[in-house]
Motif scaffolding. Sequence first.
Motif, PDB file in Angstrom:
ATOM      1  N   GLY A 113      26.105  43.282  15.521  1.00 28.29           N
ATOM      2  CA  GLY A 113      26.399  43.622  16.984  1.00 28.29           C
ATOM      3  C   GLY A 113      27.383  44.209  16.055  1.00 28.29           C
ATOM      4  N   PHE A 114      28.022  43.504  14.968  1.00 26.36           N
ATOM      5  CA  PHE A 114      28.697  44.576  14.070  1.00 26.36           C
ATOM      6  C   PHE A 114      28.715  45.074  13.043  1.00 26.36           C
ATOM      7  CE2 PHE A 114      32.444  43.822  10.577  1.00 26.36           C
ATOM      8  CZ  PHE A 114      33.453  44.242  11.610  1.00 26.36           C
ATOM      9  N   ALA A 115      29.082  46.914  13.960  1.00 26.41           N
ATOM     10  CA  ALA A 115      27.712  48.438  13.363  1.00 26.41           C
ATOM     11  C   ALA A 115      28.486  47.994  12.094  1.00 26.41           C
ATOM     12  CB  ALA A 115      28.263  49.052  14.101  1.00 26.41           C
ATOM     13  N   ILE A 116      30.019  47.644  11.474  1.00 28.01           N
ATOM     14  CA  ILE A 116      30.365  48.221  10.101  1.00 28.01           C
ATOM     15  C   ILE A 116      29.809  47.811   9.551  1.00 28.01           C
ATOM     16  CG2 ILE A 116      31.931  48.415   8.957  1.00 28.01           C
ATOM     17  CD1 ILE A 116      34.352  48.441  11.581  1.00 28.01           C
ATOM     18  N   PHE A 117      29.390  46.268   9.062  1.00 26.31           N
ATOM     19  CA  PHE A 117      28.912  45.961   8.352  1.00 26.31           C
ATOM     20  C   PHE A 117      27.318  45.754   8.424  1.00 26.31           C
ATOM     21  CE2 PHE A 117      32.065  42.246   6.972  1.00 26.31           C
ATOM     22  CZ  PHE A 117      32.683  43.026   6.871  1.00 26.31           C
ATOM     23  N   GLU A 119      25.951  32.584  18.603  1.00 28.58           N
ATOM     24  CA  GLU A 119      25.204  31.817  17.542  1.00 28.58           C
ATOM     25  C   GLU A 119      25.306  31.847  16.101  1.00 28.58           C
ATOM     26  OE1 GLU A 119      20.379  32.078  17.012  1.00 28.58           O
ATOM     27  OE2 GLU A 119      21.398  32.667  19.182  1.00 28.58           O
ATOM     28  N   LYS A 120      24.919  33.531  15.961  1.00 29.91           N
ATOM     29  CA  LYS A 120      26.012  33.945  14.622  1.00 29.91           C
ATOM     30  C   LYS A 120      27.268  33.375  14.049  1.00 29.91           C
ATOM     31  CE  LYS A 120      22.771  38.428  14.262  1.00 29.91           C
ATOM     32  NZ  LYS A 120      21.911  37.721  13.498  1.00 29.91           N
ATOM     33  N   THR A 121      27.901  33.940  15.030  1.00 34.82           N
ATOM     34  CA  THR A 121      29.699  32.927  14.564  1.00 34.82           C
ATOM     35  C   THR A 121      29.713  31.927  14.527  1.00 34.82           C
ATOM     36  OG1 THR A 121      30.411  32.826  16.720  1.00 34.82           O
ATOM     37  CG2 THR A 121      31.261  34.797  15.491  1.00 34.82           C
ATOM     38  N   GLU A 122      28.817  30.781  14.718  1.00 28.45           N
ATOM     39  CA  GLU A 122      28.708  29.479  15.225  1.00 28.45           C
ATOM     40  C   GLU A 122      27.533  29.107  13.710  1.00 28.45           C
ATOM     41  OE1 GLU A 122      28.556  25.280  16.017  1.00 28.45           O
ATOM     42  OE2 GLU A 122      30.208  27.114  15.705  1.00 28.45           O
ATOM     43  N   ALA A 123      26.823  30.222  13.087  1.00 28.71           N
ATOM     44  CA  ALA A 123      26.154  29.973  12.425  1.00 28.71           C
ATOM     45  C   ALA A 123      26.720  30.224  10.730  1.00 28.71           C
ATOM     46  CB  ALA A 123      24.863  30.739  11.998  1.00 28.71           C
ATOM     47  N   ILE A 124      27.831  30.774  11.145  1.00 19.83           N
ATOM     48  CA  ILE A 124      28.645  31.132   9.844  1.00 19.83           C
ATOM     49  C   ILE A 124      29.781  29.676   9.344  1.00 19.83           C
ATOM     50  CG2 ILE A 124      30.567  32.890   8.978  1.00 19.83           C
ATOM     51  CD1 ILE A 124      29.149  35.082  10.446  1.00 19.83           C
ATOM     52  N   ILE A 165      35.555  40.382  15.437  1.00 20.62           N
ATOM     53  CA  ILE A 165      34.384  40.124  13.990  1.00 20.62           C
ATOM     54  C   ILE A 165      33.319  38.874  15.515  1.00 20.62           C
ATOM     55  CG2 ILE A 165      33.172  39.360  12.382  1.00 20.62           C
ATOM     56  CD1 ILE A 165      34.646  40.695  10.755  1.00 20.62           C
ATOM     57  N   ALA A 166      33.858  37.936  16.054  1.00 18.64           N
ATOM     58  CA  ALA A 166      33.116  36.862  16.701  1.00 18.64           C
ATOM     59  C   ALA A 166      32.852  37.713  17.762  1.00 18.64           C
ATOM     60  CB  ALA A 166      34.389  35.825  16.993  1.00 18.64           C
ATOM     61  N   LYS A 167      33.690  38.653  18.535  1.00 21.31           N
ATOM     62  CA  LYS A 167      33.374  38.977  19.552  1.00 21.31           C
ATOM     63  C   LYS A 167      31.679  39.732  19.478  1.00 21.31           C
ATOM     64  CE  LYS A 167      37.608  39.410  21.742  1.00 21.31           C
ATOM     65  NZ  LYS A 167      38.774  39.731  22.021  1.00 21.31           N
ATOM     66  N   ALA A 168      31.861  41.074  18.695  1.00 18.30           N
ATOM     67  CA  ALA A 168      30.669  41.642  18.160  1.00 18.30           C
ATOM     68  C   ALA A 168      29.768  41.003  17.392  1.00 18.30           C
ATOM     69  CB  ALA A 168      30.675  42.221  16.857  1.00 18.30           C
ATOM     70  N   LEU A 169      29.432  39.216  16.765  1.00 18.64           N
ATOM     71  CA  LEU A 169      27.908  38.653  16.457  1.00 18.64           C
ATOM     72  C   LEU A 169      28.340  38.298  17.879  1.00 18.64           C
ATOM     73  CD1 LEU A 169      29.431  38.004  13.048  1.00 18.64           C
ATOM     74  CD2 LEU A 169      27.835  39.539  13.663  1.00 18.64           C
TER      75      LEU A 169
END
Length: 591
Positions: free
Chosen positions: A310-314, A380-385, A373-377
Amino acid sequence: MSAYRSHTCGELTAANAGTEIRLSGWVHRVRDHGGVLFIDLRDHYGITQVIADSDSPAFPALEKLRAETVIRIDGRVKLRDPSLVNPKLPTGEIEVYATDVEILGPSDDLPLPVFGDQDYPEETRLAYRFLDLRRESLHNNIMLRARVIRWLRDAMWNQGFTEFQTPIITASSPEGARDFLVPSRLHPGKFYALPQAPQQFKQLIMVAGFDKYFQIAPCFRDEDPRADRSPTDFYQLDMEMSFVEQEDVFRAIQPVIQGLFEEFGGGRPVDANWPRIPYAEAMLKYGSDKPDLRNPIEMQVVSDHFRGSGFAIFAKLLEQEGTEVRAIPAPTGGSRKFADRMNAFAQSQGLPGMGYIFWRKAEDGSTEPAGPIAKALGHEKTEAIRLQLGLGEGDAAFFLGGRPEAFEAVAGRARNEIGRELGLTDEHQFKFAWIVDFPMYEKGEDGRIDFSHNPFSMPQGGLEALEGDPLAVKGYQYDLACNGYELISGAIRNHRPEIMFKAFDLAGYGRDEVEKRFGGMVKAFRYGAPPHGGCAAGIDRIVMLLADEQNIREVIMFPMNQRAEDLMMGAPSEPTNEQLRELRLRVLPRE
């Protein structure tokens, strides 16, 4: 007693009390205590306190002295009162009562102070470098440099190397920088070059059978100046060895450099573990081929967590071939205030900013991510990072994306800034690393293939390796990094003519061009050349590190300024018409 001194200004002690002596030196400082004069007399060796009262026949002349006047003093050594002993000076137990004085060299008003080490404009310091060199800190740096060079010379002889000298006037050679050209009077229209390095000559010394060579070599490159690089000339410890592989060179030079830093590093720890880090790994983890390993931060690729997210820029960026996202972990950096500071740093480097996530304690006591970034990801994905980077509460991570070659350098500088800001970098030590497996070639902006490092290096895999993609070829090339600086560069040399011709051909140099530019070396290699390799260590940069200076001009006796000008001697200067006629040259006016 000699005409000028019986002792230096650094050697009188309590044992000399009661003796008549003679000193000569510079008036460092004068203090008038109401009818009693105290003069600090300085020479190369130290400072002695001279005293005179109104009863001294020398008093009238001493009363008129200016700072930095050169004088001769005759006098009698006296013990200081115990309460006035200066333990910081070797001569601090005594003083000299002046009975006679002679002015040997009067001084005008000073354009810059010598007493003390206060800041002063560098242009003035360089224009009056002879005065600047009298300042204690700079004087000590230059003496440190002299001791370092002497130590290196002795160490190399002890390692079985022999010192030889190579020519200063030679032919132009592609060493990666601009040559300084020297017009020939005897051969009008032709030019010599000052050597960028003794590269070809030291290889020819190996072909000639001398086996182990070294030299404290002056090198000349017409380069843009930097804080850690001189714009005109520099000195290096140059070495070459026959019948060696890469590890043999490492084993020969490590004890020399490590011993040097242990001897002159001021007690700072010197890590004896010198890891071998492939170039590609260094660029990925540290964003630099001269990483500062005192900083424990290692960058990681986190593209998979952003792909299709969901973080469209990246997410959109990663749809393009050759792009990726890297994370810079920032242990203890988990605050919006710190994130804002790092964003400001990124903007100062020409970027719009850096994305970030920081982790904090949630109301339920768990660790929660924060930031756009956390809000967009999502969780689950922020925890994986977080798990991938090994971070936790109070930590942060910063993100850069795109083609690595476009952002690696900025990412490396950001890593260094984060390490300094958070106090993660242990600045009280020296950490070394060999950077190995450099690519032989690189593609320029015009799409042409050229050498990325030393053109005389042996490609890994020999001739066969040159038959494939040039950008995939690695060389037996290596650099030694220390605390974020490149100290040594070297290689195992390409000593086989057929491999050399092919290597240069891939970089756009035809056989005729190679024969023309490197004819002496190519010819020598046809008559039995041993496998050989070596390296060169930058002496100026080494002394800069040992002296704990940030600017290389602080360890060079007579440096140029930022515009490659010698303000003291007036160089570069305009030639006379007679000189130009003799050389058959004409200077064109600026456009």
